[in-house]
Design an enzyme around this catalytic site. Structure first.
Site, PDB file in Angstrom:
ATOM      1  CD  GLN A   1       8.123   5.973  -0.108  1.00 33.47           C
ATOM      2  OE1 GLN A   1       8.001   5.380  -1.177  1.00 33.47           O
ATOM      3  NE2 GLN A   1       7.379   5.682   0.947  1.00 33.47           N
TER       4      GLN A   1
ATOM      5  CG  HIS B   1       5.059   3.246  -3.605  1.00 31.69           C
ATOM      6  ND1 HIS B   1       3.949   2.441  -3.629  1.00 31.69           N
ATOM      7  CD2 HIS B   1       5.316   3.471  -2.290  1.00 31.69           C
ATOM      8  CE1 HIS B   1       3.548   2.206  -2.383  1.00 31.69           C
ATOM      9  NE2 HIS B   1       4.374   2.825  -1.552  1.00 31.69           N
TER      10      HIS B   1
ATOM     11  CD  GLU C   1       2.896 -10.187  -2.861  1.00 35.93           C
ATOM     12  OE1 GLU C   1       1.661 -10.194  -2.737  1.00 35.93           O
ATOM     13  OE2 GLU C   1       3.463 -10.189  -3.979  1.00 35.93           O
TER      14      GLU C   1
ATOM     15  CE1 TYR D   1       5.524 -13.718  -9.746  1.00 35.86           C
ATOM     16  CE2 TYR D   1       5.554 -12.475 -11.794  1.00 35.86           C
ATOM     17  CZ  TYR D   1       5.906 -13.596 -11.061  1.00 35.86           C
ATOM     18  OH  TYR D   1       6.637 -14.603 -11.656  1.00 35.86           O
TER      19      TYR D   1
ATOM     20  CE1 TYR E   1       0.870   1.672   4.642  1.00 36.52           C
ATOM     21  CE2 TYR E   1       0.090   2.644   2.592  1.00 36.52           C
ATOM     22  CZ  TYR E   1       1.059   1.967   3.306  1.00 36.52           C
ATOM     23  OH  TYR E   1       2.212   1.566   2.684  1.00 36.52           O
TER      24      TYR E   1
END
Length: 382
Positions: A93, A158, A250, A260, A271
């Site tokens: 990613q 990520h 979110e 958070y 998953y």
């Protein structure tokens, strides 16, 4: 040659884009609660475009995840890849991610980029680059890495990340938890799963949380993989959108020094279907403003403030990758009172969402080839 006025540039761009899209037969119509809209292709042939920023003259800077930065003209033409970029780790990613222009760009021609930076220690991490766009728009000058997410990590997932400027001109940078290190999102001493707040030179502002044990740059903790960030024009506060695992995406308002929750609390499961953390709530941990379960994989967002879509004014527009749509969140202050899912018939992964200087909505599609799309009212309202 002097640049045209923003109004003239927007008008010329509108005419050129409409003519180009109509000639190519690439207009698509969709019904929304605000009436019918038209989606047209502004530019195509991009390789997994990730971030978009408008220059004062109406042109766009667009990042491509493999490591290229391009200018897109009002006529949709793509420049050659700009020179002067550093090496990018375009694996998994990772790659070249967000782009933002300095609030004083007209004076200093400064831009900021986030990217997955290859490093010897751990092989990679998200970094912030500051550079100046040269007068010819062909290269970056004086490129300097002003911030590096630490620790580095070999994983390919990520990285985050988005950039937003607060009203004081500081950068708020959203950073992912690097997937394999998710428990570190609760460790305030590092930058994993955090929103950091830095000055334009990369230093930490003196009014950051500065709690005992917190890294000086850290603004908020307990985030998973933030892929959208924008300043609410009504309040000046940062809003973010982050991916959950299997469910639990979110919308948050990351406030100074708050936690958070990830991965202690979440509205999703792993998953594999296994439970994550301790549930959906715990004292001392913040609740999201809104969440999606099942996941839509949100990416890119913008508060709509223009005149082209009066019914959308003050709303939050969010792209979706897995959901392949544009979501409109109708807000009442800090509360989401209703949700509308739009453009599902496009069947495109929406990576970024921006309001253009002409008041229309611009989208990036995450594909190879990917496109810049423009959303406008079908009645030709201008």
């Amino acid at each position: 040659m002097p640049l045209p006025s923003p109004a003239l540039a927007a008008f010329a761009g509108t005419m050129a884009l409409a003519a180009s899209a109509a000639a190519q037969g690439e207009l698509q119509r969709f019904k929304t609660q605000a009436g019918e809209v038209v989606v047209e292709t502004v530019a195509s042939g991009l390789d997994n475009p990730w971030g978009l920023a408008f220059l004062p003259d109406g042109r766009m800077l667009v990042t491509e995840r493999p490591g290229r930065l391009r200018l897109v003209g009002a006529d949709g033409r793509l420049s050659a890849p700009l020179g002067g970029l550093p090496g990018v780790r375009a694996q998994g990613q990772g790659g070249l991610l967000d782009v933002a222009i300095d609030p004083r760009f007209a004076e200093n021609r400064t831009i900021y980029l986030t990217f997955a930076e290859p490093r010897a220690e751990g092989n990679g991490g998200t970094s912030v680059l500051r550079a100046r766009l040269d007068a010819g728009g062909t290269a970056l000058e004086d490129a300097t890495v002003i911030f590096r997410q630490m620790p580095a990590h070999r994983g390919g997932n990520h990285f985050g990340s988005r950039i937003a400027f607060d009203r004081g001109g500081n950068l708020l940078v959203a950073l992912g938890d690097r997937f394999d290190l998710r428990d570190q999102a609760q460790n305030p001493a590092n930058h994993l799963g955090k929103v950091v707040r830095i000055r334009p030179d990369g230093g930490a502002p003196s009014d950051n949380p500065n709690k005992p044990g917190w890294a000086p740059e850290v603004w908020s903790i307990g985030h998973r993989n933030v892929q959208a960030a924008a300043i609410n024009p009504a309040t000046g506060e940062l809003w973010t959108v982050e991916h959950g695992a299997r469910g639990g995406d979110e919308v948050n308002i990351p406030r100074k020094g708050l936690n958070y929750g990830w991965p202690v609390i979440t509205y999703g499961v792993d998953y594999s279907g296994a439970k994550i953390g301790e549930g959906t709530a715990k004292p001392g941990l913040e609740q999201p403003v809104h969440y999606w379960d099942p996941s839509i994989a949100p990416s890119g967002m913008a508060f709509y403030t223009g005149d082209r879509f009066p019914a959308w004014r003050g709303d939050l527009l969010v792209g979706a990758l897995r959901g392949r749509m544009l979501v409109r969140l109708d807000l009442d202050g800090d509360k989401v009172v209703r949700e509308e899912r739009m453009l599902e018939g496009l069947r495109e992964r929406i990576r970024d969402v921006r309001q253009g200087p002409d008041g229309f909505v611009y989208l990036l599609t995450d594909a190879a080839p990917g496109r810049v799309l423009r959303v406008r009212p079908a009645d030709g309202r201008s």
